[in-house]
Design a protein around this motif. Sequence first.
Motif, PDB file in Angstrom:
ATOM      1  N   LYS A 197       4.382  14.308 -11.685  1.00  0.00           N
ATOM      2  CA  LYS A 197       5.407  14.413 -12.684  1.00  0.00           C
ATOM      3  C   LYS A 197       4.513  14.264 -13.992  1.00  0.00           C
ATOM      4  N   GLU A 198       3.604  13.560 -14.187  1.00  0.00           N
ATOM      5  CA  GLU A 198       3.118  13.252 -15.644  1.00  0.00           C
ATOM      6  C   GLU A 198       1.632  13.758 -15.719  1.00  0.00           C
ATOM      7  N   LEU A 199       0.976  13.803 -14.586  1.00  0.00           N
ATOM      8  CA  LEU A 199      -0.574  14.323 -14.833  1.00  0.00           C
ATOM      9  C   LEU A 199      -0.657  15.778 -14.362  1.00  0.00           C
ATOM     10  N   LEU A 200       0.117  16.318 -13.566  1.00  0.00           N
ATOM     11  CA  LEU A 200       0.129  17.580 -13.084  1.00  0.00           C
ATOM     12  C   LEU A 200       0.284  18.497 -14.157  1.00  0.00           C
TER      13      LEU A 200
ATOM     14  N   GLY B 176       0.542  11.456  -0.043  1.00  0.00           N
ATOM     15  CA  GLY B 176       1.771  11.747   0.928  1.00  0.00           C
ATOM     16  C   GLY B 176       1.863  11.411   2.274  1.00  0.00           C
ATOM     17  N   ILE B 177       0.849  11.977   2.870  1.00  0.00           N
ATOM     18  CA  ILE B 177       0.514  11.718   4.324  1.00  0.00           C
ATOM     19  C   ILE B 177      -0.014  10.376   4.504  1.00  0.00           C
ATOM     20  N   ALA B 178      -0.718  10.032   3.833  1.00  0.00           N
ATOM     21  CA  ALA B 178      -1.357   8.445   3.806  1.00  0.00           C
ATOM     22  C   ALA B 178      -0.414   7.610   3.696  1.00  0.00           C
ATOM     23  N   GLU B 179       0.648   7.577   2.774  1.00  0.00           N
ATOM     24  CA  GLU B 179       1.813   7.116   2.596  1.00  0.00           C
ATOM     25  C   GLU B 179       3.040   6.908   3.731  1.00  0.00           C
ATOM     26  N   ARG B 180       2.829   8.023   4.517  1.00  0.00           N
ATOM     27  CA  ARG B 180       3.944   7.998   5.535  1.00  0.00           C
ATOM     28  C   ARG B 180       3.216   7.551   6.685  1.00  0.00           C
ATOM     29  N   GLN B 181       1.828   7.597   6.940  1.00  0.00           N
ATOM     30  CA  GLN B 181       1.215   6.992   7.984  1.00  0.00           C
ATOM     31  C   GLN B 181       1.199   5.349   7.887  1.00  0.00           C
ATOM     32  N   LEU B 182       0.939   4.940   6.681  1.00  0.00           N
ATOM     33  CA  LEU B 182       1.175   3.431   6.358  1.00  0.00           C
ATOM     34  C   LEU B 182       2.469   2.836   6.719  1.00  0.00           C
TER      35      LEU B 182
ATOM     36  N   GLY C 225       0.554  -1.179   0.031  1.00  0.00           N
ATOM     37  CA  GLY C 225       0.046  -0.024  -0.061  1.00  0.00           C
ATOM     38  C   GLY C 225       0.732   1.382  -0.168  1.00  0.00           C
ATOM     39  N   ALA C 226       1.658   1.267   0.868  1.00  0.00           N
ATOM     40  CA  ALA C 226       2.678   2.643   0.910  1.00  0.00           C
ATOM     41  C   ALA C 226       3.357   2.990  -0.145  1.00  0.00           C
ATOM     42  N   ALA C 227       3.839   1.670  -0.796  1.00  0.00           N
ATOM     43  CA  ALA C 227       4.415   2.075  -2.220  1.00  0.00           C
ATOM     44  C   ALA C 227       3.692   2.154  -3.217  1.00  0.00           C
ATOM     45  N   LEU C 228       2.469   1.686  -3.434  1.00  0.00           N
ATOM     46  CA  LEU C 228       1.692   1.826  -4.348  1.00  0.00           C
ATOM     47  C   LEU C 228       1.201   3.541  -4.402  1.00  0.00           C
ATOM     48  N   LEU C 229       0.964   3.808  -3.236  1.00  0.00           N
ATOM     49  CA  LEU C 229       0.709   5.391  -2.984  1.00  0.00           C
ATOM     50  C   LEU C 229       1.668   6.299  -3.424  1.00  0.00           C
ATOM     51  N   ALA C 230       3.141   5.841  -3.106  1.00  0.00           N
ATOM     52  CA  ALA C 230       4.150   6.581  -3.483  1.00  0.00           C
ATOM     53  C   ALA C 230       4.258   6.770  -5.025  1.00  0.00           C
ATOM     54  N   ILE C 231       4.063   5.415  -5.890  1.00  0.00           N
ATOM     55  CA  ILE C 231       4.018   5.406  -7.222  1.00  0.00           C
ATOM     56  C   ILE C 231       2.898   6.431  -7.938  1.00  0.00           C
ATOM     57  N   ALA C 232       1.681   6.185  -7.282  1.00  0.00           N
ATOM     58  CA  ALA C 232       0.644   6.872  -7.642  1.00  0.00           C
ATOM     59  C   ALA C 232       0.902   8.475  -7.573  1.00  0.00           C
TER      60      ALA C 232
END
Length: 120
Positions: free
Chosen positions: A20-23, A42-48, A7-14
């Motif tokens: 970088k690509e969509l913004l 980013g917050i959710a990733e760090r919490q996970l 989960g945390a890695a998936l959030l980081a990738i997304a």
Amino acid sequence: MREPPEGAALLAIAREVLRKELLPLLPEDKVYAALMVANAMGIAERQLRQGEGPQREEQRALSALLKTDGGLEALTREFAARIRRGEFDGHEEARRLLWSSAVQRVRESAPKALPAYGLK
């Protein structure tokens, strides 16, 4: 066992794809909203990544300080009420607990701010 990435890695990738690509493709009036989404991810990733350890430690510390049991939310409300009543004025252990709690929240929400205060 979970299939990698977790989960945390998936959030980081997304989040990376979003930034970088969509913004750069978004209309100017949508950039702020996209940055808010990226920040929330980013917050959710760090919490996970940190797991429940910080929450359990805060609950344990509050329970010891207040000399009562309960869930973290209830203990936090009780601590706040006692602070408002002045019960912890000049109380070093309460001050340390508040500082530790604030640092943990910044660690999750804005970790880049910590080095300015000599913290990790």
